[in-house]
Design an enzyme around this catalytic site. Structure first.
Site, PDB file in Angstrom:
ATOM      1  N   GLU A 116       0.822  -1.216   0.000  1.00  0.00           N
ATOM      2  CA  GLU A 116       0.000   0.000   0.000  1.00  0.00           C
ATOM      3  C   GLU A 116       0.855   1.264   0.000  1.00  0.00           C
ATOM      4  O   GLU A 116       0.349   2.365  -0.176  1.00  0.00           O
ATOM      5  CB  GLU A 116      -0.931   0.027   1.219  1.00  0.00           C
ATOM      6  CG  GLU A 116      -1.982  -1.061   1.224  1.00  0.00           C
ATOM      7  CD  GLU A 116      -2.797  -1.106  -0.064  1.00  0.00           C
ATOM      8  OE1 GLU A 116      -3.368  -0.065  -0.419  1.00  0.00           O
ATOM      9  OE2 GLU A 116      -2.853  -2.174  -0.704  1.00  0.00           O
ATOM     10  N   ARG A 154      18.536   8.070 -22.205  1.00  0.00           N
ATOM     11  CA  ARG A 154      18.586   8.543 -23.597  1.00  0.00           C
ATOM     12  C   ARG A 154      18.983  10.013 -23.697  1.00  0.00           C
ATOM     13  O   ARG A 154      19.318  10.491 -24.777  1.00  0.00           O
ATOM     14  CB  ARG A 154      17.276   8.245 -24.328  1.00  0.00           C
ATOM     15  CG  ARG A 154      16.053   8.922 -23.798  1.00  0.00           C
ATOM     16  CD  ARG A 154      14.807   8.172 -24.229  1.00  0.00           C
ATOM     17  NE  ARG A 154      14.794   7.849 -25.648  1.00  0.00           N
ATOM     18  CZ  ARG A 154      14.613   8.734 -26.626  1.00  0.00           C
ATOM     19  NH1 ARG A 154      14.395   9.983 -26.328  1.00  0.00           N
ATOM     20  NH2 ARG A 154      14.620   8.371 -27.888  1.00  0.00           N
TER      21      ARG A 154
END
Ligand code: ADE
Length: 264
Positions: A116, A154
């Site tokens: 949770e 990237r």
């Protein structure tokens, strides 16, 4: 740069080292990825890392102590004042601007929660920032951490091949991508826009810029209003809107209109 990830599923996060741009960035030492498992910092026989929530309710909550011992170990080998980021749906929404700001730094620590969530006191004591990758709930922060790592990888100089990086440097910043085509030049009567076959790079760039503007205006007007446009872009977009419908398709039906027609 380096990214350390605290996770109960280190193999899941490490799997990105085997693929594509992230794999290459790690191989070339442009990015160093290290995972830390809070389970390795438990003291009981069951190696428990979670417990039932105070106040009742479903699920389990990650306990402070294993996480704390884990983050201490991470901090010992990291730079002083390293930023610790918790991935959670309650966090600041991740976008390319935030990623670009962080991509040039030395490194940071990501914390992926499970169950949770994490005991709020760990968040108060150890977390500097919370990031969300979108308004939906994942079963854990690992996928979100992988999204962050991929997008950061990237952006590392040299991570993308020559061909891949060109597009990033262009005027397309802050816009959605233009459409891409490859062979064959016709499928089921759908032809590749003529301009892309012309070999005229100025016209191709103009077309791509216009398509990126048009798509952004139609699909994500919020991006465009935040970004703004130059006078030249405004003119390109007006031209786009004159010849395209609300989906961004050419308005003239029954005639396979080409980009040549568009410029005549
Ligand atoms: N953990 C679970 N859901 C998440 C989300 N949307 N973004 C970041 N971390 C998460």
């Amino acid at each position: 740069m380096w990214v350390d990830v605290i996770t109960l599923f280190p193999q899941m996060v490490e799997s990105i080292a085997a693929y594509g741009v992230t794999g290459r960035a790690i191989e070339k030492d442009l990015l160093t990825l290290k995972t830390w498992n809070p389970r390795d910092f438990t003291t009981d026989n069951y190696q428990s890392v979670d417990d039932r929530p105070y106040g009742g309710g479903p699920g389990m909550v990650m306990q402070v102590e294993p996480l704390r011992r884990c983050i201490r170990a991470v901090r010992e080998q990291a730079v002083p004042h390293v930023k610790v980021i918790y991935l959670s749906p309650q966090g600041k929404r991740l976008d390319q601007t935030l990623l670009r700001q962080r991509a040039g730094g030395e490194g940071f620590v990501l914390v992926a929660g499970r169950y949770e969530g994490i005991d709020e006191r760990f968040v108060e004591l150890e977390i500097d920032e919370e990031w969300s990758i979108g308004d939906y709930v994942l079963s854990g922060g690992e996928l979100a951490a992988m999204v962050v790592i991929d997008a950061i990888a990237r952006l590392q100089p040299g991570a993308l091949g020559h061909g891949e990086s060109a597009q990033q440097d262009s005027f397309m910043d802050g816009l959605l991508d233009y459409p891409h085509y490859t062979r064959p030049d016709e499928i089921d009567g759908l032809a590749v826009p003529q301009v892309l076959l012309s070999g005229d790079h100025a016209r191709i760039n103009r077309w791509r810029h216009q398509q990126a503007l048009g798509r952004t205006a139609i699909r994500r007007p919020d991006l465009l209003s935040n970004r703004g446009m130059t006078e030249h872009e405004r003119a390109l977009l007006e031209e786009f809107m004159r010849v395209h419908d609300k989906q961004g398709r050419f308005q003239i039906c029954g005639h396979l209109m080409t980009e040549e027609d568009n410029h005549e």
